[in-house]
Design a protein around this motif. Structure first.
Motif, PDB file in Angstrom:
ATOM      1  N   THR A   1      -6.567  16.586  12.393  1.00 51.38           N
ATOM      2  CA  THR A   1      -7.322  15.541  11.719  1.00 51.38           C
ATOM      3  C   THR A   1      -6.710  15.347  10.337  1.00 51.38           C
ATOM      4  N   ALA A   2      -6.355  14.111  10.005  1.00 53.51           N
ATOM      5  CA  ALA A   2      -5.756  13.809   8.701  1.00 53.51           C
ATOM      6  C   ALA A   2      -6.662  12.871   7.922  1.00 53.51           C
ATOM      7  N   LEU A   3      -6.994  13.268   6.697  1.00 55.71           N
ATOM      8  CA  LEU A   3      -7.753  12.424   5.774  1.00 55.71           C
ATOM      9  C   LEU A   3      -6.739  11.773   4.838  1.00 55.71           C
ATOM     10  N   VAL A   4      -6.650  10.435   4.907  1.00 56.37           N
ATOM     11  CA  VAL A   4      -5.620   9.695   4.178  1.00 56.37           C
ATOM     12  C   VAL A   4      -6.275   8.670   3.258  1.00 56.37           C
ATOM     13  N   VAL A   5      -5.761   8.570   2.024  1.00 56.50           N
ATOM     14  CA  VAL A   5      -6.214   7.557   1.070  1.00 56.50           C
ATOM     15  C   VAL A   5      -5.055   6.608   0.827  1.00 56.50           C
ATOM     16  N   VAL A   6      -5.318   5.294   0.903  1.00 57.05           N
ATOM     17  CA  VAL A   6      -4.289   4.290   0.616  1.00 57.05           C
ATOM     18  C   VAL A   6      -4.751   3.400  -0.526  1.00 57.05           C
ATOM     19  N   GLY A   7      -3.790   2.865  -1.275  1.00 55.34           N
ATOM     20  CA  GLY A   7      -4.122   1.954  -2.358  1.00 55.34           C
ATOM     21  C   GLY A   7      -2.883   1.240  -2.840  1.00 55.34           C
ATOM     22  N   ASP A   8      -3.103   0.170  -3.610  1.00 56.38           N
ATOM     23  CA  ASP A   8      -1.973  -0.586  -4.145  1.00 56.38           C
ATOM     24  C   ASP A   8      -1.741  -0.285  -5.623  1.00 56.38           C
ATOM     25  N   GLY A   9      -2.555   0.587  -6.218  1.00 51.53           N
ATOM     26  CA  GLY A   9      -2.403   0.912  -7.630  1.00 51.53           C
ATOM     27  C   GLY A   9      -2.822  -0.221  -8.537  1.00 51.53           C
ATOM     28  N   ASN A  10      -3.529  -1.201  -7.980  1.00 54.51           N
ATOM     29  CA  ASN A  10      -3.927  -2.375  -8.749  1.00 54.51           C
ATOM     30  C   ASN A  10      -5.351  -2.802  -8.406  1.00 54.51           C
ATOM     31  N   GLY A  11      -6.242  -1.825  -8.198  1.00 55.81           N
ATOM     32  CA  GLY A  11      -7.643  -2.164  -7.962  1.00 55.81           C
ATOM     33  C   GLY A  11      -8.078  -2.227  -6.514  1.00 55.81           C
ATOM     34  N   HIS A  12      -7.221  -1.830  -5.584  1.00 53.15           N
ATOM     35  CA  HIS A  12      -7.607  -1.789  -4.168  1.00 53.15           C
ATOM     36  C   HIS A  12      -7.373  -0.386  -3.627  1.00 53.15           C
ATOM     37  N   VAL A  13      -8.375   0.166  -2.917  1.00 52.50           N
ATOM     38  CA  VAL A  13      -8.268   1.523  -2.388  1.00 52.50           C
ATOM     39  C   VAL A  13      -9.112   1.634  -1.120  1.00 52.50           C
ATOM     40  N   GLY A  14      -8.706   2.543  -0.225  1.00 53.65           N
ATOM     41  CA  GLY A  14      -9.447   2.797   1.008  1.00 53.65           C
ATOM     42  C   GLY A  14      -9.140   4.183   1.524  1.00 53.65           C
ATOM     43  N   ALA A  15     -10.043   4.718   2.338  1.00 50.68           N
ATOM     44  CA  ALA A  15      -9.845   6.042   2.922  1.00 50.68           C
ATOM     45  C   ALA A  15     -10.064   5.962   4.418  1.00 50.68           C
TER      46      ALA A  15
ATOM     47  N   LEU B   1       0.815  -1.216   0.000  1.00 50.39           N
ATOM     48  CA  LEU B   1       0.000   0.000   0.000  1.00 50.39           C
ATOM     49  C   LEU B   1       0.849   1.267   0.000  1.00 50.39           C
ATOM     50  N   THR B   2       0.403   2.238  -0.807  1.00 52.19           N
ATOM     51  CA  THR B   2       1.001   3.567  -0.771  1.00 52.19           C
ATOM     52  C   THR B   2      -0.055   4.512  -0.223  1.00 52.19           C
ATOM     53  N   GLU B   3       0.384   5.613   0.359  1.00 52.43           N
ATOM     54  CA  GLU B   3      -0.567   6.535   0.993  1.00 52.43           C
ATOM     55  C   GLU B   3      -0.499   7.912   0.364  1.00 52.43           C
ATOM     56  N   LYS B   4      -1.603   8.625   0.456  1.00 52.36           N
ATOM     57  CA  LYS B   4      -1.650  10.004  -0.006  1.00 52.36           C
ATOM     58  C   LYS B   4      -2.510  10.779   0.994  1.00 52.36           C
ATOM     59  N   VAL B   5      -1.931  11.835   1.569  1.00 56.61           N
ATOM     60  CA  VAL B   5      -2.672  12.654   2.530  1.00 56.61           C
ATOM     61  C   VAL B   5      -3.483  13.679   1.739  1.00 56.61           C
TER      62      VAL B   5
ATOM     63  N   ARG C   1      -9.255  12.762  -7.407  1.00 61.43           N
ATOM     64  CA  ARG C   1      -8.039  12.328  -8.090  1.00 61.43           C
ATOM     65  C   ARG C   1      -7.187  11.439  -7.193  1.00 61.43           C
ATOM     66  N   ALA C   2      -7.084  11.799  -5.912  1.00 62.57           N
ATOM     67  CA  ALA C   2      -6.289  11.004  -4.967  1.00 62.57           C
ATOM     68  C   ALA C   2      -6.808   9.569  -4.906  1.00 62.57           C
ATOM     69  N   VAL C   3      -8.119   9.417  -4.822  1.00 58.08           N
ATOM     70  CA  VAL C   3      -8.730   8.081  -4.741  1.00 58.08           C
ATOM     71  C   VAL C   3      -8.511   7.319  -6.043  1.00 58.08           C
ATOM     72  N   ILE C   4      -8.744   7.975  -7.177  1.00 59.72           N
ATOM     73  CA  ILE C   4      -8.610   7.345  -8.497  1.00 59.72           C
ATOM     74  C   ILE C   4      -7.170   6.869  -8.717  1.00 59.72           C
ATOM     75  N   GLU C   5      -6.188   7.719  -8.390  1.00 53.03           N
ATOM     76  CA  GLU C   5      -4.790   7.347  -8.590  1.00 53.03           C
ATOM     77  C   GLU C   5      -4.367   6.197  -7.686  1.00 53.03           C
ATOM     78  N   MET C   6      -4.814   6.206  -6.438  1.00 56.66           N
ATOM     79  CA  MET C   6      -4.459   5.129  -5.513  1.00 56.66           C
ATOM     80  C   MET C   6      -5.091   3.798  -5.930  1.00 56.66           C
ATOM     81  N   ALA C   7      -6.247   3.862  -6.607  1.00 57.18           N
ATOM     82  CA  ALA C   7      -6.905   2.641  -7.076  1.00 57.18           C
ATOM     83  C   ALA C   7      -6.220   2.064  -8.308  1.00 57.18           C
TER      84      ALA C   7
END
Length: 169
Positions: free
Chosen positions: A36-50, A13-17, A115-121
């Motif tokens: 308060t930090a809103l963070v999006v994580v994903g593997d760049g291969n179809g998995h994402v979470g916030a 997983l990679t993260e983006k604040v 964009r953050a969510v789309i890129e992390m996915a």
């Protein structure tokens, strides 16, 4: 809608604040400052979470946000062009996010939080439009809602009792 549990420990997983906010609570002795930090994580291969992390210091809030996001991972249905399989409008609170299927070479056309969510996915070609509220947290969660509801042609065919060829026309 896929409801299987995704094991975050087996994914890279990679993260983006997306945002960091300073929040205050007024108490008898003065003001309590927190972040308060809103963070999006994903593997760049179809998995994402916030996730949302709250703490007295920024690095700790980001760490907590990352842990929360890893707990709420979803898998995303992608087509051969690295785009979504169909258009969908995701909703959360006052925010609505329209995700539109795009052909090869379009790239990611999305603003800030979406964009953050789309890129992390790991989506490569998509067009998005944020409708309604522009609250970062709600836009991120509306985007995740839209991605959660996207189905593959195989899933649609199975649900309707038809073949994939009949669905795709």
């Amino acid at each position: 809608m896929r409801q299987e549990r995704i094991d975050a420990s087996q994914l890279e997983l990679t993260e983006k604040v997306v945002s960091i906010k300073r929040v205050t609570k007024v108490v008898k002795g003065g003001r309590n400052m927190r972040f308060t930090a809103l963070v999006v994580v994903g593997d760049g291969n179809g998995h994402v979470g916030a996730g949302l992390g709250k703490a007295t210091e920024i690095p700790e809030a980001i760490r907590k946000g990352k842990e929360d996001a890893a707990k709420h991972l979803i898998s995303v249905a992608l087509d051969a062009h690295g785009s979504v399989t169909h258009d969908y409008v995701g909703k959360f609170g006052g925010a609505e996010v329209l995700l539109k299927k795009a052909s090869e070479g379009t790239g990611v056309i999305a603003g800030g939080p979406a964009r953050a969510v789309i890129e992390m996915a790991g989506i490569k070609n998509i067009r998005t439009k944020s409708l309604g509220s522009n609250n970062k947290q709600n836009v991120v969660l509306a985007t995740i809602d839209a991605l959660r509801h996207i189905k593959t042609p195989e899933e649609v065919a199975r649900l309707r009792g038809k073949t994939v060829a009949e669905i795709l026309g």
